[in-house]
Design a protein around this motif. Structure first.
Motif, PDB file in Angstrom:
ATOM      1  N   SER B 577      -0.779  22.419 -30.745  1.00 23.96           N
ATOM      2  CA  SER B 577      -0.373  23.730 -30.209  1.00 23.96           C
ATOM      3  C   SER B 577      -1.090  24.035 -28.906  1.00 23.96           C
ATOM      4  O   SER B 577      -0.524  24.603 -27.984  1.00 23.96           O
ATOM      5  CB  SER B 577      -0.715  24.849 -31.198  1.00 23.96           C
ATOM      6  OG  SER B 577      -0.199  24.565 -32.434  1.00 23.96           O
ATOM      7  N   GLU B 638       7.095  22.546 -29.036  1.00 27.73           N
ATOM      8  CA  GLU B 638       6.302  22.784 -30.242  1.00 27.73           C
ATOM      9  C   GLU B 638       6.129  21.530 -31.094  1.00 27.73           C
ATOM     10  O   GLU B 638       5.690  21.586 -32.228  1.00 27.73           O
ATOM     11  CB  GLU B 638       6.938  23.899 -31.092  1.00 27.73           C
ATOM     12  CG  GLU B 638       6.819  25.293 -30.488  1.00 27.73           C
ATOM     13  CD  GLU B 638       5.394  25.837 -30.500  1.00 27.73           C
ATOM     14  OE1 GLU B 638       4.510  25.240 -31.139  1.00 27.73           O
ATOM     15  OE2 GLU B 638       5.175  26.875 -29.852  1.00 27.73           O
ATOM     16  N   THR B 642       8.527  20.376 -35.740  1.00 23.88           N
ATOM     17  CA  THR B 642       9.032  21.735 -35.655  1.00 23.88           C
ATOM     18  C   THR B 642      10.457  21.718 -35.119  1.00 23.88           C
ATOM     19  O   THR B 642      11.328  22.429 -35.620  1.00 23.88           O
ATOM     20  CB  THR B 642       8.139  22.559 -34.709  1.00 23.88           C
ATOM     21  OG1 THR B 642       6.793  22.311 -35.063  1.00 23.88           O
ATOM     22  CG2 THR B 642       8.440  24.029 -34.809  1.00 23.88           C
ATOM     23  N   GLU B 696      13.999  35.019 -36.722  1.00 23.05           N
ATOM     24  CA  GLU B 696      13.125  34.354 -37.686  1.00 23.05           C
ATOM     25  C   GLU B 696      13.624  34.450 -39.117  1.00 23.05           C
ATOM     26  O   GLU B 696      13.092  33.776 -39.998  1.00 23.05           O
ATOM     27  CB  GLU B 696      11.680  34.856 -37.570  1.00 23.05           C
ATOM     28  CG  GLU B 696      11.507  36.328 -37.797  1.00 23.05           C
ATOM     29  CD  GLU B 696      10.046  36.754 -37.623  1.00 23.05           C
ATOM     30  OE1 GLU B 696       9.170  36.079 -38.177  1.00 23.05           O
ATOM     31  OE2 GLU B 696       9.798  37.750 -36.930  1.00 23.05           O
ATOM     32  N   GLY B 777       5.161  26.419 -40.816  1.00 20.17           N
ATOM     33  CA  GLY B 777       4.214  27.430 -40.363  1.00 20.17           C
ATOM     34  C   GLY B 777       4.294  27.604 -38.854  1.00 20.17           C
ATOM     35  O   GLY B 777       4.377  28.712 -38.330  1.00 20.17           O
ATOM     36  N   ARG B 778       4.329  26.454 -38.166  1.00 21.04           N
ATOM     37  CA  ARG B 778       4.361  26.506 -36.708  1.00 21.04           C
ATOM     38  C   ARG B 778       5.697  27.047 -36.209  1.00 21.04           C
ATOM     39  O   ARG B 778       5.751  27.784 -35.226  1.00 21.04           O
ATOM     40  CB  ARG B 778       4.122  25.096 -36.170  1.00 21.04           C
ATOM     41  CG  ARG B 778       3.766  25.093 -34.717  1.00 21.04           C
ATOM     42  CD  ARG B 778       3.127  23.779 -34.361  1.00 21.04           C
ATOM     43  NE  ARG B 778       3.162  23.575 -32.934  1.00 21.04           N
ATOM     44  CZ  ARG B 778       2.882  22.417 -32.346  1.00 21.04           C
ATOM     45  NH1 ARG B 778       2.536  21.384 -33.090  1.00 21.04           N
ATOM     46  NH2 ARG B 778       2.931  22.298 -31.050  1.00 21.04           N
ATOM     47  N   ASP B 781       5.561  30.781 -36.407  1.00 19.20           N
ATOM     48  CA  ASP B 781       4.798  31.348 -35.287  1.00 19.20           C
ATOM     49  C   ASP B 781       5.630  31.344 -34.017  1.00 19.20           C
ATOM     50  O   ASP B 781       5.630  32.305 -33.249  1.00 19.20           O
ATOM     51  CB  ASP B 781       3.518  30.521 -35.038  1.00 19.20           C
ATOM     52  CG  ASP B 781       2.534  30.680 -36.181  1.00 19.20           C
ATOM     53  OD1 ASP B 781       2.705  31.624 -36.981  1.00 19.20           O
ATOM     54  OD2 ASP B 781       1.610  29.856 -36.273  1.00 19.20           O
ATOM     55  N   LYS B 784       8.366  33.993 -34.024  1.00 21.29           N
ATOM     56  CA  LYS B 784       7.764  35.311 -33.808  1.00 21.29           C
ATOM     57  C   LYS B 784       7.417  35.495 -32.329  1.00 21.29           C
ATOM     58  O   LYS B 784       7.674  36.523 -31.738  1.00 21.29           O
ATOM     59  CB  LYS B 784       6.486  35.426 -34.650  1.00 21.29           C
ATOM     60  CG  LYS B 784       6.593  36.510 -35.705  1.00 21.29           C
ATOM     61  CD  LYS B 784       5.278  36.683 -36.433  1.00 21.29           C
ATOM     62  CE  LYS B 784       5.478  36.433 -37.903  1.00 21.29           C
ATOM     63  NZ  LYS B 784       4.846  35.301 -38.492  1.00 21.29           N
ATOM     64  N   ARG B 785       6.848  34.456 -31.756  1.00 21.73           N
ATOM     65  CA  ARG B 785       6.382  34.538 -30.376  1.00 21.73           C
ATOM     66  C   ARG B 785       7.524  34.747 -29.390  1.00 21.73           C
ATOM     67  O   ARG B 785       7.385  35.457 -28.397  1.00 21.73           O
ATOM     68  CB  ARG B 785       5.634  33.230 -30.034  1.00 21.73           C
ATOM     69  CG  ARG B 785       5.101  33.142 -28.621  1.00 21.73           C
ATOM     70  CD  ARG B 785       4.203  31.936 -28.451  1.00 21.73           C
ATOM     71  NE  ARG B 785       4.892  30.660 -28.530  1.00 21.73           N
ATOM     72  CZ  ARG B 785       5.679  30.165 -27.584  1.00 21.73           C
ATOM     73  NH1 ARG B 785       5.901  30.848 -26.479  1.00 21.73           N
ATOM     74  NH2 ARG B 785       6.268  29.000 -27.737  1.00 21.73           N
TER      75      ARG B 785
END
Lengths: 244, 837
Positions: B577, B638, B642, B696, B777-778, B781, B784-785
């Motif tokens: 990351s 990413e 991912t 998401e 998980g990534r 994130d 969301k970002r």
């Protein structure tokens, strides 16, 4: 968490296909069952009930749901064809003690689907004796309209037969994807059925064990996909290894 | 500086004879040992880290020379993540011991150790045993495990940062907890390269006594390197390739560089790259320089040979994978070349550290990007190293499958009390938050399979004893279990053996394959796809496939211009990351402030003109049409895992929106989906909304539905099922019935999803998927970002930035969710052929 896998739709136009064996018309179903319309008979092979718990005896505690899954699928396909006679083509039970291990609820499912139907157990090498408590009739083989229904295919006298025992699977390579799927394999006079049980593995139809049965002449293979049954040309088939 | 501690006399003399001074961190560790305080030593490679770790042990053993005669057992256990490392340490420890004339015995123990030696080690253990986490687990599962370790004083864990946060780390943590119960007042010493957050490592070394209230952490001994490594990106006259991973273009430059150095290590990311680069270097090797190959599939004897030749300075270069990644001390290396992008700053530092194992000189390294995107990544990595940045080791909770294995191992060693075991497990840092309820579920799984609808009580593997302990139901279970200890689930392996060529013999029946020497091992699936007569590269040679017999593949020497190169699954590391965010920044300023090759700068400027360069917090989404297909390309940077998951989920959404997606491809940097319908138009007219497409909430139902049928999820499950002992590792060519159960883990998975969706193993697999293989998980994130940060551009033709990813189509395997579509297509073909329509 994970939701259950959706069931195949019964409307799929690939669900079943007519096949012809010794001039008799039969229906091969995507579940691996075979339906004989003129006799209202449904044939399934190699259920291997309680195979999961046979591993538990040796200390490997596999999910104990194979019997239930197999019987529920069987109930569905019987219901779909409204079959009057059911023939289990041997190795219905994984071993001699399998029947003693069946769970109460699973046995109840078996009882329910037997009600009002003729039920024939053909003996197989895994289940040379079948407990009378399993219901139905128990036979070595069954001869109907010149077709013998037996467990182990007989390359010597066994012209015109429907058999199980072999657990045929076809291996395909499609666009870089490798698939290994259960299948019906047949020629004009012989049909070997796929294994119906939930925990059964398979033997590649290109294995030498199939040569005495089908020689090198054209055999027809129908593979079980997720949503249907599909014919596969022999040239598309692959061996498991490039063994010599 | 504190100099109150003195080296023991023999060591002092030895240092003196060589004109050396003990370094402060070595003395500090010695003092820590005398005070019996556990410590984490963080130091750059080349600082004499390992020797420092052994100082407390040598100090102890020198001060009690009569210890051995009193029949004492093992004093120190040294654990490393790699077998090769243990072998190397043995060599590097034995030389000083001999020179100091100290009667201290040091031995290794690994999978390669002979049964006789293992047996002997259990009865007459050496003073110091060098081994791996798996071997420790195996030793602890023996009934006499506690006997061997009763006298244990010190445990040294090398390259600790490479173990924590993984399943192997969990296995070792549980083993450590066990050791602390067997041997009182255990001293633990962790050795690690620089990490961003050392607290987790420090806690790992300590017994967690009150896990719910406080975290106990080991003392930190820290040594920072003052000299920054000298890292550069390969300078080449050539224009950089658009895509691909071979780095073939750079061979002449690499060859020139290694000619100018004493000994060069050439690191690659995968074994197939290793084979390829090695082959290419041989073609370029006009000067007949001694160049060797080293990777994990080669036979261990072959590897040892290369390692020895390196140590003796007989080689000019070695092409290797991560098997030589960690802390191996072969002094003479003066250049490290890293092929492909390093994927993480810490990994890069680790690899660069191989060159010049002396603190006073900078290590020298050259990065060789394989394509244009990798240039950006290499640039980001070099900047990160210069800025002294490291990747985070993420906080990690102990995995449940490893816990199940450990409980069974404990039972194999003897009866245990449930409560004591629970407390012991909680004293291991990764499991310090394990609830009693979860422990009981795992215990229940070990005992009866933990099934909701039907109990296997009759076949329980653990039974209560009269005094309320749990014991193994049958000794046979222990034997079975020990064969399957470990956390590395390989796909089935096949031995590669040399034989004579059978080309001339015509009849297949004449073929008799008989044993020659073993070259190494290869994954069964690669061999499974070969035809007799195919040529392929392995162990740096071109080989002809002669056939299979039992578990061995037979090959002969061959000459072919176009041999196949095995594609090994795994071994591909996702982009970290931290590096990913640096790459986005480089991209955002068009590479102008960064020192980039001209061809790459021009490429980015062209992208700026034809499309846009996204800002550092934005994600660019481009749509365009090409050859009657509509493409949507996103650039999240990413990492491949991912992107794969994202690609699957987006495909499902596009399917529902009736855009008719046809396939997708994912790389470390971007992903592209192509469709039959015009997506650009759909987005423009509002029939499709880009914000909604990337919302998401795709991590809800879509993800669950997809996971249930995903082959990645099935693979994750298989791993958990094998580690937890539900299914035993399959060995190829056993018998037909053995083969019949090979697909079984998929069957188990389907069965559990259908009838027992809350089963503990599905939960374990899900947890792994979230962090591991699927990187959910990534992805979460990321989604969301990028909310409100999506820049969609509709183009009328291909953008410069998308070229590399479009070139991957056809190279990479296209992902599909349903095999039925394929089956239907070939069935229709057959039906048409036979005139059945």
């Amino acid at each position: 968490m994970l939701s259950s896998v959706s069931n195949c739709s019964a409307q799929s136009k690939y669900r079943s296909h007519y096949i012809s064996l010794s001039d008799i018309t039969l229906v091969a179903d995507m579940t691996g069952a075979l339906y004989w319309p003129s006799k209202s008979m449904l044939i399934i092979a190699d259920m291997h009930l309680e195979k999961g718990s046979s591993f538990a005896v040796r200390g490997q505690l596999l999910p104990p749901y194979d019997t239930r899954d197999t019987l529920l699928r069987l109930a569905q396909v019987i219901n779909f064809y409204q079959a009057q006679t059911i023939v289990a083509l041997g190795d219905s039970f994984h071993d001699k003690k399998a029947f003693d291990r069946i769970g109460r609820e699973d046995l109840e499912i078996l009882r329910q689907i037997q009600i009002g139907r003729n039920w024939i157990w053909i003996r197989g090498n895994h289940d040379p004796q079948i407990c009378s408590a399993a219901g139905g009739e128990c036979l070595k083989e069954l001869l109907i309209q010149g077709l013998t229904l037996r467990h182990e295919p007989n390359p010597v006298q066994g012209k015109h037969e429907i058999a199980g025992h072999m657990h045929p699977v076809a291996k395909l390579k499609l666009y870089g994807h490798s698939l290994r799927l259960s299948c019906f394999v047949l020629n004009q006079t012989r049909l070997v059925m796929p294994a119906f049980g939930s925990y059964t593995g398979g033997l590649n139809v290109l294995d030498p064990a199939f040569i005495p049965l089908f020689g090198n002449d054209e055999l027809v293979v129908w593979v079980q996909g997720e949503q249907g049954l599909y014919p596969i040309a022999k040239r598309m088939l692959r061996k498991d290894y490039a063994a010599c | 500086m504190q100099h109150s501690v003195c080296l023991p006399v023999p060591i002092q003399k030895w240092f003196f004879s060589r004109g050396w001074e003990p370094r402060p961190h070595q003395l500090k560790l010695l003092a820590q040992g005398r005070a019996r305080r556990s410590s984490l030593l963080i130091a750059p490679t080349g600082a004499g880290k390992t020797f420092a770790g052994f100082l407390p042990t040598l100090d102890d053993l020198i001060s009690i020379p009569e210890r051995k005669r009193q029949g004492a057992g093992l004093h120190t256990l040294y654990i490393s993540p790699l077998k090769a490392l243990a072998v190397d340490i043995e060599r590097n420890l034995k030389i000083p011991l001999r020179e100091m004339q100290l009667p201290i015995t040091v031995e290794t123990r690994s999978g390669d150790t002979s049964p006789a030696k293992r047996q002997r080690q259990r009865i007459h253990p050496p003073d110091v045993l060098l081994t791996t986490p798996e071997q420790l687990a195996l030793l602890l599962s023996n009934e006499d495990g506690s006997y061997i370790f009763t006298d244990l004083k010190n445990v040294i864990i090398d390259e600790l940062h490479a173990l924590t946060g993984s399943k192997r780390g969990d296995l070792l943590a549980l083993g450590l907890a066990r050791l602390r119960t067997i041997a009182v007042d255990l001293l633990t010493i962790g050795l690690s390269a620089t990490v961003a957050r050392p607290t987790e490592l420090r806690a790992y070394l300590m017994q967690q006594r009150y896990p719910q209230q406080q975290t106990d952490i080991a003392d930190l001994v820290y040594l920072q390197s003052e000299i920054k490594p000298d890292i550069s990106i390969l300078e080449t006259e050539k224009s950089l390739p658009w895509s691909g991973h071979t780095s073939r273009y750079a061979i002449p430059d690499i060859y020139r560089a290694l000619k100018q150095h004493r000994l060069t290590l050439i690191f690659v990311n995968t074994r197939s790259q290793a084979e390829l680069i090695f082959q290419e270097l041989w073609y370029a090797n006009e000067a007949h320089l001694p160049i060797a190959l080293h990777h994990g599939s080669l036979d261990s004897q072959k590897r040892r040979k290369v390692e020895t030749a390196m140590a003796e300075g007989r080689l000019k270069a070695v092409v290797c994978t991560s098997t030589l990644d960690l802390g191996i001390d072969w002094g003479n290396i003066d250049l490290v070349i890293n092929i492909g992008a390093p994927k993480g700053a810490s990994r890069l530092i680790q690899r660069v550290g191989r060159a010049n194992h002396r603190l006073d000189e900078p290590s020298k390294a050259i990065l060789v990007p394989a394509n244009r995107f990798e240039v950006l990544e290499c640039r980001a990595a070099v900047d990160a190293v210069r800025a002294g940045m490291q990747d985070n080791i993420l906080t990690h909770a102990g995995t449940l499958d490893v816990l199940a294995q450990h409980i069974m191992s404990t039972a194999c060693a003897g009866p245990f009390a449930t409560n004591d075991l629970y407390n012991e497990i909680c004293s291991a840092q990764p499991y310090s938050y394990l609830t009693k309820k979860m422990f009981e579920r795992v215990l229940n799984f070990v005992t009866t399979g933990g099934y909701a609808l039907r109990a296997y009580e009759r076949f329980a593997r653990l039974k209560p004893t009269k005094n309320g302990l749990l014991r193994l139901a049958h000794p046979r279970l222990a034997k079975q279990h020990r064969l399957n200890i470990g956390t590395i689930v390989n796909s089935p392996m096949v031995k590669i053996r040399m034989t004579h060529s059978h080309k001339k013999k015509s009849s297949a029946r004449d073929r008799s394959l008989s044993g020659g020497r073993v070259l190494g091992e290869m994954e069964e699936y690669f061999i499974g796809e070969l035809k007799i007569g195919d040529a392929f590269i392995f162990a740096g040679q071109v080989l002809r496939f002669e056939g299979m017999r039992e578990t061995d593949a037979y090959v002969s020497n061959a000459a072919s211009d176009d041999p196949l190169i095995p594609s090994y699954r795994g071994g591909k590391f996702p982009l970290s990351s931290h590096l990913a965010s640096r790459v986005r920044i480089i991209l955002a300023n068009g590479g102008l402030n960064n020192d980039l090759p001209t061809s790459v700068q021009e490429w980015l400027q062209l992208q700026h003109k034809k499309s846009i360069l996204p800002g550092p917090n934005e994600v660019l989404v481009e749509t365009f049409s090409r050859q009657r297909r509509s493409y949507i390309v996103a650039y999240p940077f990413e990492g491949r895992l991912t992107h794969q998951t994202l690609g699957m989920l987006l495909t499902r959404r596009l399917q529902r929106a009736n855009a008719q997606p046809l396939g997708f491809v994912a790389t470390d940097y971007a992903l592209s989906i192509w469709c039959a319908k015009d997506i650009g138009a759909m987005l423009k007219t509002g029939r499709l909304d880009v914000e909604k497409l990337f919302n998401e909430d795709m991590l809800g139902d879509d993800l669950e539905a997809w996971l249930a049928e995903s082959s990645l999820m099935k693979r994750t499950f298989r791993m958990c099922a094998v580690i937890a002992g539900l299914i035993e590792c399959y060995h190829p060519g056993k018998t037909k019935t053995g083969r019949q159960m090979t697909a079984s883990s998929d069957l188990m998975f389907d069965m559990l999803c259908k009838y027992d969706p809350n089963h503990i193993l599905l939960e374990a697999a899900w947890n792994d998927a979230v962090t591991g293989l699927l990187d959910i998980g990534r992805l979460g994130d990321f989604l969301k970002r990028i909310k409100t940060q999506i820049r969609h551009i509709n183009l009328n033709k291909v953008s410069p930035l998308s070229v590399p990813i479009l070139l991957e189509i056809g190279q990479e395997r296209v992902q599909l969710s349903q095999p039925d579509d394929l089956l239907r297509s070939i069935a229709l073909e057959l039906i048409a052929e036979a005139g059945l329509d």
